[in-house]
Design a protein around this motif. Structure first.
Motif, short mmCIF file in Angstrom:
data_model
loop_
_atom_site.label_atom_id
_atom_site.label_comp_id
_atom_site.label_asym_id
_atom_site.label_seq_id
_atom_site.Cartn_x
_atom_site.Cartn_y
_atom_site.Cartn_z
N GLY A 3 -14.66 -6.70 -2.17
CA GLY A 3 -14.39 -5.44 -2.86
C GLY A 3 -12.93 -5.07 -2.87
O GLY A 3 -12.41 -4.59 -3.88
N ALA A 4 -12.22 -5.29 -1.76
CA ALA A 4 -10.80 -4.93 -1.71
C ALA A 4 -9.98 -5.79 -2.67
O ALA A 4 -9.06 -5.32 -3.33
CB ALA A 4 -10.28 -5.08 -0.28
N LEU A 7 -10.47 -4.48 -6.14
CA LEU A 7 -9.68 -3.26 -6.37
C LEU A 7 -8.20 -3.58 -6.51
O LEU A 7 -7.49 -2.92 -7.29
CB LEU A 7 -9.91 -2.28 -5.21
CG LEU A 7 -11.27 -1.57 -5.20
CD1 LEU A 7 -11.41 -0.74 -3.94
CD2 LEU A 7 -11.43 -0.69 -6.43
N ASN A 11 -6.09 -2.44 -9.70
CA ASN A 11 -4.84 -1.68 -9.56
C ASN A 11 -3.68 -2.37 -10.27
O ASN A 11 -2.83 -1.72 -10.88
CB ASN A 11 -4.50 -1.49 -8.08
CG ASN A 11 -5.46 -0.54 -7.38
OD1 ASN A 11 -6.23 0.15 -8.04
ND2 ASN A 11 -5.42 -0.52 -6.06
N LEU A 189 -10.80 -1.15 1.61
CA LEU A 189 -11.56 -0.51 0.52
C LEU A 189 -11.12 0.94 0.34
O LEU A 189 -10.92 1.40 -0.79
CB LEU A 189 -13.06 -0.57 0.82
CG LEU A 189 -13.73 -1.94 0.67
CD1 LEU A 189 -15.16 -1.88 1.19
CD2 LEU A 189 -13.71 -2.37 -0.79
N PHE A 190 -10.99 1.66 1.45
CA PHE A 190 -10.54 3.06 1.38
C PHE A 190 -9.14 3.15 0.80
O PHE A 190 -8.86 3.94 -0.11
CB PHE A 190 -10.58 3.67 2.78
CG PHE A 190 -9.79 4.95 2.92
CD1 PHE A 190 -10.29 6.14 2.43
CD2 PHE A 190 -8.53 4.95 3.52
CE1 PHE A 190 -9.56 7.31 2.55
CE2 PHE A 190 -7.80 6.12 3.64
CZ PHE A 190 -8.32 7.30 3.15
N GLN A 192 -7.31 0.96 -1.06
CA GLN A 192 -7.16 0.56 -2.45
C GLN A 192 -7.86 1.51 -3.41
O GLN A 192 -7.42 1.72 -4.54
CB GLN A 192 -7.66 -0.87 -2.65
CG GLN A 192 -6.84 -1.91 -1.92
CD GLN A 192 -5.37 -1.85 -2.29
OE1 GLN A 192 -5.02 -1.70 -3.46
NE2 GLN A 192 -4.50 -1.95 -1.30
N SER A 193 -8.96 2.11 -2.97
CA SER A 193 -9.65 3.10 -3.81
C SER A 193 -8.76 4.32 -4.03
O SER A 193 -8.61 4.82 -5.15
CB SER A 193 -10.97 3.52 -3.17
OG SER A 193 -11.85 2.43 -3.04
N MET A 194 -8.17 4.81 -2.93
CA MET A 194 -7.27 5.96 -3.05
C MET A 194 -6.06 5.60 -3.90
O MET A 194 -5.61 6.40 -4.72
CB MET A 194 -6.82 6.41 -1.66
CG MET A 194 -7.89 7.07 -0.83
SD MET A 194 -8.48 8.60 -1.60
CE MET A 194 -6.99 9.58 -1.60
N THR A 195 -5.55 4.40 -3.74
CA THR A 195 -4.40 3.96 -4.52
C THR A 195 -4.72 3.93 -6.00
O THR A 195 -3.91 4.36 -6.84
CB THR A 195 -3.93 2.57 -4.06
OG1 THR A 195 -3.57 2.63 -2.67
CG2 THR A 195 -2.72 2.12 -4.87
N ALA A 196 -5.91 3.44 -6.35
CA ALA A 196 -6.31 3.37 -7.77
C ALA A 196 -6.35 4.76 -8.39
O ALA A 196 -5.85 4.99 -9.50
CB ALA A 196 -7.66 2.69 -7.90
N VAL A 197 -6.94 5.71 -7.64
CA VAL A 197 -7.03 7.08 -8.15
C VAL A 197 -5.64 7.68 -8.34
O VAL A 197 -5.33 8.29 -9.37
CB VAL A 197 -7.87 7.95 -7.19
CG1 VAL A 197 -7.80 9.41 -7.60
CG2 VAL A 197 -9.31 7.48 -7.17
#
Length: 392
Positions: A3-4, A7, A11, A189-190, A192-197
């Motif tokens: 998953g990472a 992402l 990104n 995961l946390f 890269q998710s925050m980075t994408a947003v």
């Protein structure tokens, strides 16, 4: 890939898209240098994604990890330079270079410490927080002129603070023992998710600032006469009604260059353009600061004089007429004098703009009929209304 890794790829693609968007916007924006720095910011920061993937699969991992860190930090410092050009708050290049080099040395120093320890996470994340904090400060210092500017400051501040939060999250959740373990950790995961947003939010906000400026510039250009630099008919009409609604006595002056066709026929369109420019410059220089000055037709000009009664408007028109009659036109023979005719109308309370324009235009026509190079006063509003009722 996990998953990472997925992402990271997302990104990378998002950042590349924003790079292309900013380059496209730079072609039309008056802040094209800022837009190009933003493009460079996203292009450089996006390189961290392939470097992070190389950490897990291609030795030596330390090289790729340092390059990933350097690309993100370099992109963020480029953002500060771009915001400096956008808001006129220039960045100190030596300071940014010192932060960049010093941060890389810190990252090298803490590289071999446990990644899930605060001794590693906090020194690693703090340079990102500092870089974005500098950008937020630059935008705030510029004065935050619009809602979008204020929103950008808030977003940059939140993004800066979130890197400090990530440092503590790395300790609580765990980011792996080594750099190679990062992609398989829950923290990845946390993170890269925050980075994408945040990539999407920051990119869209910056694009919004630039696009709104382009729209505002296009609106101004659509309302300006390219030859004289005055308002055109659209620009005049868009402001005329609102100004008429203000309390007080106002006046409208319509003026027209005499025998303009003969000037064009004798001296060509370049001679006619010179006469129009000279007349427009004279009107703009003589008009009060709160006056509305426009070229509303071929050789026809309009002036709206706020809080000016009939007598003052008539004197002002006479002064303009005399100045035009006595002044040579740059680019035309020195002996040539081009005169103008004027129609003056004091505006009635709650008078419709089209009736005011008609009265001033009738006065201008009367000046033309009287032999030109003169000023005539318009009939009162009641007379024009009566004529309209009779004609209907």
């Amino acid at each position: 890939m996990g998953g990472a890794g997925f992402l990271l790829t997302v990104n990378f693609l998002i950042a590349q898209c924003f790079c292309v968007f900013f380059l496209a916007v730079s072609a039309r924006s008056r802040n094209r240098i800022a837009a190009r720095w933003f493009a460079a910011c996203f292009a450089t920061a996006s390189l961290s994604a392939p470097f992070e993937l190389l950490v897990a699969y291609v030795p030596p991992p330390k090289l790729w990890a340092i390059l990933a860190f350097a690309s993100v930090l370099g992109g963020m410092l480029m953002l500060r330079i771009g915001l400096g050009h956008l808001y006129g708050v220039k960045a100190s290049r030596p300071l940014l270079a010192a932060i960049f080099i010093g941060s890389i040395l810190i990252d090298l120093a803490v590289y071999d410490t446990p990644r899930s320890s605060l001794w590693h996470a906090l020194p690693y994340q703090t340079p990102f927080a500092v870089a974005l904090g500098m950008s937020a400060w630059a935008a705030w210092r510029a004065g935050m002129q619009s809602v979008v500017d204020r929103a950008l400051v808030v977003l940059l501040t939140v993004t800066s603070a979130h890197f400090i939060v990530k440092a503590f999250a790395a300790v609580l959740v765990g980011s792996g023992t080594t750099a190679s373990d990062y992609l398989t950790s829950q923290f990845a995961l946390f993170s890269q998710s925050m980075t994408a947003v945040l990539i999407v939010c920051v990119g869209l906000m910056l694009l919004c600032v630039l696009v709104l400026e382009i729209v505002a510039d296009e609106k101004v250009n659509a309302e300006m006469d390219a030859l004289t630099g005055l308002l055109n008919r659209r620009g005049f009409d868009n402001r005329f009604q609102a100004l008429m609604a203000k309390r007080g006595v106002h006046s409208l002056i319509l003026c027209d260059l005499d025998h303009f066709k003969a000037v064009n026929d004798t001296y060509g369109h370049s001679g006619g353009d010179a006469a129009l420019r000279a007349f427009g410059e004279m009107l703009a220089a003589a008009a009060p600061k709160d006056a509305l000055v426009a070229r509303i037709g071929g050789e026809e000009f309009a002036l709206f004089l706020s809080h000016t009664g009939r007598d003052a408007a008539m004197l002002f028109a006479q002064a303009l007429r005399a100045t035009r009659a006595l002044s040579p036109v740059p680019g035309l023979p020195p002996h040539l004098r081009i005169t103008a005719s004027f129609g003056v109308a004091e505006l009635g309370e709650r008078e419709l703009p089209r009736f005011a324009m008609r009265r001033a235009d009738d006065a201008l026509y009367a000046a033309k009929s009287a032999g030109r190079d003169c000023v005539r006063e318009a009939e009162p509003p009641s007379v024009v209304l009566e004529i309209v009722r009779t004609s209907n």
